[in-house]
Design a protein around this motif. Structure first.
Motif, short mmCIF file in Angstrom:
data_model
loop_
_atom_site.label_atom_id
_atom_site.label_comp_id
_atom_site.label_asym_id
_atom_site.label_seq_id
_atom_site.Cartn_x
_atom_site.Cartn_y
_atom_site.Cartn_z
N ILE A 103 -33.47 46.19 -41.73
CA ILE A 103 -34.87 45.76 -41.63
C ILE A 103 -35.62 46.77 -40.78
O ILE A 103 -35.25 47.05 -39.64
CB ILE A 103 -34.97 44.35 -41.00
N THR A 126 -40.21 37.83 -56.71
CA THR A 126 -40.03 39.28 -56.69
C THR A 126 -39.84 39.76 -58.12
O THR A 126 -39.41 38.99 -58.97
CB THR A 126 -38.85 39.71 -55.79
N THR A 141 -35.04 48.46 -52.26
CA THR A 141 -35.93 48.39 -51.10
C THR A 141 -37.05 47.39 -51.36
O THR A 141 -37.58 47.31 -52.47
CB THR A 141 -36.58 49.75 -50.78
N PHE A 142 -37.37 46.62 -50.35
CA PHE A 142 -38.53 45.74 -50.37
C PHE A 142 -39.66 46.42 -49.60
O PHE A 142 -39.43 46.99 -48.53
CB PHE A 142 -38.21 44.42 -49.65
N VAL A 153 -40.92 35.42 -45.47
CA VAL A 153 -40.03 36.44 -44.89
C VAL A 153 -39.04 35.76 -43.94
O VAL A 153 -37.83 36.00 -44.00
CB VAL A 153 -40.83 37.54 -44.15
N TRP A 195 -35.44 46.49 -46.07
CA TRP A 195 -36.77 45.87 -46.03
C TRP A 195 -37.69 46.75 -45.20
O TRP A 195 -37.41 46.99 -44.01
CB TRP A 195 -36.70 44.48 -45.39
N MET A 249 -41.27 46.66 -43.64
CA MET A 249 -42.33 45.67 -43.37
C MET A 249 -43.29 46.15 -42.30
O MET A 249 -42.92 46.98 -41.45
CB MET A 249 -41.71 44.35 -42.91
#
Length: 237
Positions: A3, A143, A187-188, A199, A226, A228
């Motif tokens: 993350i 998604t 990958t997000f 989330v 992720w 973010m």
């Protein structure tokens, strides 16, 4: 799973672009599934301006994880957005751009696109394998275009499915969960405070997390990152 949290959307785009450039650097061919949405739009701008003349675009093959069933000239087309923010600014061969034909009959197009993936990509246990799948996540935890009300499409037999937006009823063509989880890397890109609640539920696996398609992303390779911004990650412990 990794993350990475950055201060804002712009920083997410800059860091992801650097990550992408590093990923493709030593590859002779690279197959990537793109995402639509506001964050990829900024990513494409950064890729074009910072890496436009630094990357060998001829070895990158572009696909889409999902596409709205609209013509390529429509404002809602993920392809159109990518042309405007990336392809019009870089030297990518036309033959490397494999768009979903949003103007075609959806069921037929899902079959054609699945077939294209099977032909163009290496396969693992029969499933087409991307080098990278880029995903976004909706406020509802969807998604690609797998929405909570159609979560069964995640495990569909067909590698590309026809999904229906829960509010507008718009049809979309989307890759399924098997293709996502077979990718070498996933990958997000998730930004904005409106995503924070989901989330937290998904990453901390709190009650009901498995009802959200984004929670089912778990590539067999173990490579899931992720990206973010602080707003999206604000509720994480």
């Amino acid at each position: 799973m990794e993350i990475k949290i950055y201060k804002d959307k712009q920083e997410v785009a800059a860091q992801f672009s650097a990550y992408f450039a590093e990923l493709v650097k030593d590859k002779s061919a690279f197959h990537v599934a793109l995402s639509g949405g506001s964050t990829p739009k900024i990513v494409f701008d950064v890729l074009a301006s910072n890496y436009g003349d630094k990357m060998d675009w001829s070895k990158i093959h572009f696909y889409w994880g999902d596409e709205r069933c609209v013509p390529p000239t429509d404002e809602q087309s993920n392809y159109k957005m990518t042309v405007e923010h990336l392809f019009s600014k870089i030297d990518a061969p036309e033959g490397n751009i494999h768009r979903v034909l949003g103007e075609a009959e959806p069921v037929r197009e899902a079959m054609r696109y699945a077939n294209l993936l099977e032909i163009n990509l290496d396969r693992v246990k029969g499933v087409p394998q991307f080098d990278l799948v880029i995903l976004g996540m909706g406020d509802d935890g969807h998604t690609a275009s797998i929405f909570p009300h159609e979560i069964e499409l995640w495990d569909a037999t067909d590698y590309c499915v026809v999904a229906t937006h829960p509010d507008s009823g718009q049809k979309r063509v989307s890759i399924n969960g098997k293709v996502i989880n077979t990718a070498k890397e996933v990958t997000f890109l998730v930004t904005g405070a409106s995503k924070a609640e989901k989330v937290k539920v998904i990453l901390e696996k709190t009650e009901g997390f498995e009802t959200y398609p984004a929670s089912l992303v778990n590539p067999a390779s173990g490579k899931l990152v992720w990206f973010m911004d602080k707003d999206a990650a604000v509720t994480l412990d």
